[in-house]
Design an enzyme around this catalytic site. Structure first.
Site, PDB file in Angstrom:
ATOM      1  N   CYS A  91       0.856  -1.196   0.000  1.00  0.00           N
ATOM      2  CA  CYS A  91       0.000   0.000   0.000  1.00  0.00           C
ATOM      3  C   CYS A  91       0.897   1.254   0.000  1.00  0.00           C
ATOM      4  CB  CYS A  91      -0.949  -0.051   1.191  1.00  0.00           C
ATOM      5  SG  CYS A  91      -2.186   1.249   1.242  1.00  0.00           S
TER       6      CYS A  91
ATOM      7  N   HIS B 278      -7.624  -4.873  -2.706  1.00  0.00           N
ATOM      8  CA  HIS B 278      -6.514  -4.214  -2.042  1.00  0.00           C
ATOM      9  C   HIS B 278      -6.292  -4.821  -0.655  1.00  0.00           C
ATOM     10  CE1 HIS B 278      -3.929  -0.598  -1.558  1.00  0.00           C
ATOM     11  NE2 HIS B 278      -4.229  -0.724  -0.276  1.00  0.00           N
TER      12      HIS B 278
ATOM     13  N   ASP C 215      -9.019  -3.685  -6.930  1.00  0.00           N
ATOM     14  CA  ASP C 215      -8.580  -2.651  -6.000  1.00  0.00           C
ATOM     15  C   ASP C 215      -9.386  -1.371  -6.228  1.00  0.00           C
ATOM     16  OD1 ASP C 215      -7.132  -0.691  -4.559  1.00  0.00           O
ATOM     17  OD2 ASP C 215      -5.256  -1.781  -4.852  1.00  0.00           O
TER      18      ASP C 215
END
Length: 234
Positions: free
Chosen positions: A124, A204, A172
């Site tokens: 991330c 995600h 995502d």
């Protein structure tokens, strides 16, 4: 493999000091090293576990506390994103670049690390900063898990020092397919070596076993791919 862990202090060029979680296998032989870069939730139990897992594979690992200026030792909740997102938004680009430069330099000079064998890996926000680190430090390679690189970090494509493994989540909500493709296009434009992997069915954060989006099968496959990539390039 038996490992040892410790908390270390890392000087940063802006005069601040950044804590880090350092893990390494037992023994005195120098080894390859991995800079493990956090999500927006800090150097929490998951990130420490990842650092320890790589150490058990034979690597020296360092997870720096990137929010050391605003909230040293911060560990956010995966259920309430708001405080973590606020810290991430406040984290300035020049601060993050200074931090990853300092962490990479610290790791590269550590006596347990074999000279010239340092990689960066992150998730991330950390995936985004793995790309940055590979652009500002001399690394053997880098791994970015669903890093929000485009558009503002695309200029670092021109200065990537090592081969990079890009891992994306096809569903995502934060990173569109177009943004992921723009990273690939930028690397190709600058003739930088890369491996591009998409887990098309997953969301995600699928690698993190503390998140609701965790998928054990995809995480296992991504782990195996990452280990193979590191073995080949680090």
């Amino acid at each position: 493999m038996t490992i040892r862990t410790e908390r270390v202090q890392i000087p940063v060029a802006d005069g601040t000091t950044m804590a880090g979680y350092l893990c390494r296998p037992e023994g005195d032989a120098p080894r390859a090293a991995i800079l493990v870069l956090q999500e927006i939730f800090g150097v929490n139990a998951h990130i420490r576990d990842v650092a320890e897992r790589f150490a058990r594979e034979g690597y020296v690992t360092l997870a720096p506390d990137l929010f050391h200026r605003a909230a040293p030792g911060y560990e956010g909740s995966y259920e309430d994103y708001s405080p973590s997102m606020k810290l991430a938004v406040q984290y300035k680009a020049e601060e993050s670049e200074a931090d990853v430069r300092a962490a990479a330099e610290y790791l590269g000079k550590h006596p347990a690390v074999e000279a010239g064998r340092v990689a960066a890996l992150g998730f991330c926000m950390g995936g985004r900063l793995a790309f940055v680190t590979n652009g500002v430090a001399q690394l053997k390679c880098a791994v970015s898990f669903y890093g929000s690189i485009a558009p503002d970090k695309l200029p670092y494509a021109a200065t990537q020092s090592g081969k990079i493994l890009l891992i994306w989540a096809g569903k995502d909500p934060f990173i569109s397919n177009e943004k992921a493709q723009s990273v690939v296009d930028a690397l190709r434009k600058h003739e930088k070596p890369f491996v591009n992997i998409e887990f098309s069915e997953h969301d995600h954060g699928f690698f993190c076993d503390a998140r609701s989006n965790y998928n054990a099968a995809a995480a296992s496959q991504a782990w195996a791919l990452t280990l193979a990539f590191l073995k080949s390039h680090l």
